[in-house]
Design a protein around this motif. Structure first.
Motif, PDB file in Angstrom:
ATOM      1  N   ASN A  94      27.148  -3.866  10.068  1.00  0.00           N
ATOM      2  CA  ASN A  94      27.965  -2.916   9.322  1.00  0.00           C
ATOM      3  C   ASN A  94      27.288  -1.551   9.450  1.00  0.00           C
ATOM      4  O   ASN A  94      26.324  -1.265   8.744  1.00  0.00           O
ATOM      5  CB  ASN A  94      28.073  -3.370   7.864  1.00  0.00           C
ATOM      6  N   ALA A  95      27.792  -0.741  10.384  1.00  0.00           N
ATOM      7  CA  ALA A  95      27.140   0.532  10.682  1.00  0.00           C
ATOM      8  C   ALA A  95      28.169   1.647  10.808  1.00  0.00           C
ATOM      9  O   ALA A  95      29.311   1.415  11.233  1.00  0.00           O
ATOM     10  CB  ALA A  95      26.343   0.413  11.980  1.00  0.00           C
ATOM     11  N   LYS A  96      27.746   2.862  10.451  1.00  0.00           N
ATOM     12  CA  LYS A  96      28.600   4.043  10.611  1.00  0.00           C
ATOM     13  C   LYS A  96      28.799   4.347  12.080  1.00  0.00           C
ATOM     14  O   LYS A  96      29.874   4.764  12.506  1.00  0.00           O
ATOM     15  CB  LYS A  96      27.968   5.249   9.930  1.00  0.00           C
ATOM     16  N   MET A  97      27.722   4.177  12.851  1.00  0.00           N
ATOM     17  CA  MET A  97      27.789   4.448  14.278  1.00  0.00           C
ATOM     18  C   MET A  97      26.562   3.859  14.962  1.00  0.00           C
ATOM     19  O   MET A  97      25.576   3.509  14.321  1.00  0.00           O
ATOM     20  CB  MET A  97      27.870   5.944  14.569  1.00  0.00           C
ATOM     21  N   GLY A  98      26.661   3.769  16.261  1.00  0.00           N
ATOM     22  CA  GLY A  98      25.542   3.349  17.090  1.00  0.00           C
ATOM     23  C   GLY A  98      25.369   4.352  18.214  1.00  0.00           C
ATOM     24  O   GLY A  98      26.345   4.960  18.664  1.00  0.00           O
ATOM     25  N   VAL A  99      24.134   4.547  18.637  1.00  0.00           N
ATOM     26  CA  VAL A  99      23.854   5.488  19.730  1.00  0.00           C
ATOM     27  C   VAL A  99      22.845   4.884  20.692  1.00  0.00           C
ATOM     28  O   VAL A  99      21.998   4.072  20.303  1.00  0.00           O
ATOM     29  CB  VAL A  99      23.314   6.850  19.218  1.00  0.00           C
ATOM     30  N   LEU A 100      22.960   5.291  21.935  1.00  0.00           N
ATOM     31  CA  LEU A 100      21.910   4.999  22.908  1.00  0.00           C
ATOM     32  C   LEU A 100      20.814   6.015  22.641  1.00  0.00           C
ATOM     33  O   LEU A 100      21.020   7.216  22.805  1.00  0.00           O
ATOM     34  CB  LEU A 100      22.444   5.131  24.338  1.00  0.00           C
ATOM     35  N   TYR A 101      19.663   5.540  22.202  1.00  0.00           N
ATOM     36  CA  TYR A 101      18.555   6.418  21.821  1.00  0.00           C
ATOM     37  C   TYR A 101      17.726   6.833  23.033  1.00  0.00           C
ATOM     38  O   TYR A 101      17.095   7.869  23.039  1.00  0.00           O
ATOM     39  CB  TYR A 101      17.697   5.700  20.784  1.00  0.00           C
ATOM     40  N   GLY A 102      17.718   5.996  24.069  1.00  0.00           N
ATOM     41  CA  GLY A 102      16.976   6.345  25.271  1.00  0.00           C
ATOM     42  C   GLY A 102      16.523   5.117  26.033  1.00  0.00           C
ATOM     43  O   GLY A 102      16.938   3.995  25.757  1.00  0.00           O
ATOM     44  N   TYR A 103      15.668   5.382  26.997  1.00  0.00           N
ATOM     45  CA  TYR A 103      15.138   4.331  27.863  1.00  0.00           C
ATOM     46  C   TYR A 103      13.620   4.410  27.881  1.00  0.00           C
ATOM     47  O   TYR A 103      13.045   5.492  27.985  1.00  0.00           O
ATOM     48  CB  TYR A 103      15.636   4.498  29.297  1.00  0.00           C
TER      49      TYR A 103
END
Length: 164
Positions: A94-103
């Protein structure tokens, strides 16, 4: 497994369930065909028209690869597309959003010939709450080329979910 042999999807909907899955394979995607038109479109977007990617006649004659190959950056960018098609386990917090934070690490191990098919294999390598409301997951992601022993790409990706 269902009648056609496809893997049933398992849903991880809590932080505790995700933490319990560390070290396990999350899933494998369906195969995706890499066509010359996709490579050419990517070249147009990024401005990389190197002949090993965009000149099939020359690549067939002069390249050590025997034909055109996908850009490494195209293969990396397709991980997001392949991730959407994973079969196995889905993480649905249950999240507002998800992001690719990096590699942490990206390795282009072998080329992806145009006309070949690729798929993604994903393992949850680590997960932790980095601050209140921010849950970070690290994935080991491998892009396989159908019929090839060596993968095309191995990447350690970091995703963050901003929890409700």
């Amino acid at each position: 497994m269902d009648e056609e042999g496809a893997m049933d999807t398992r849903i991880l909907s809590t932080v505790d369930a995700v933490l319990a899955a560390i070290g396990r394979e999350i899933g494998v995607s369906e195969w995706l065909l890499i066509e010359q038109s996709r490579v050419d479109a990517f070249a147009a977007v990024v401005g990389d028209f190197q002949w090993i990617h965009c000149d099939p006649a020359r690549a067939a004659k002069e390249s050590a690869f025997g034909g055109t190959i996908a850009h490494g950056a195209l293969t990396l960018s397709l991980v997001s597309t392949l991730r959407e098609d994973l079969r196995g386990t889905r993480i649905e917090l249950n999240a507002k959003m998800g992001v690719l934070y990096g590699y942490n690490k990206v390795r282009f191990v072998s080329p992806v010939p145009v006309g070949s098919r690729i798929r993604l294999r994903q393992t949850l390598a680590d997960a932790k709450l980095v601050k209140p409301g921010v849950f970070e997951m690290q994935f080991k992601e491998t892009v396989e080329v159908e019929g090839k022993e060596r993968p095309a790409l191995i990447v350690e990706a970091i995703n963050r979910k901003f929890l409700d």
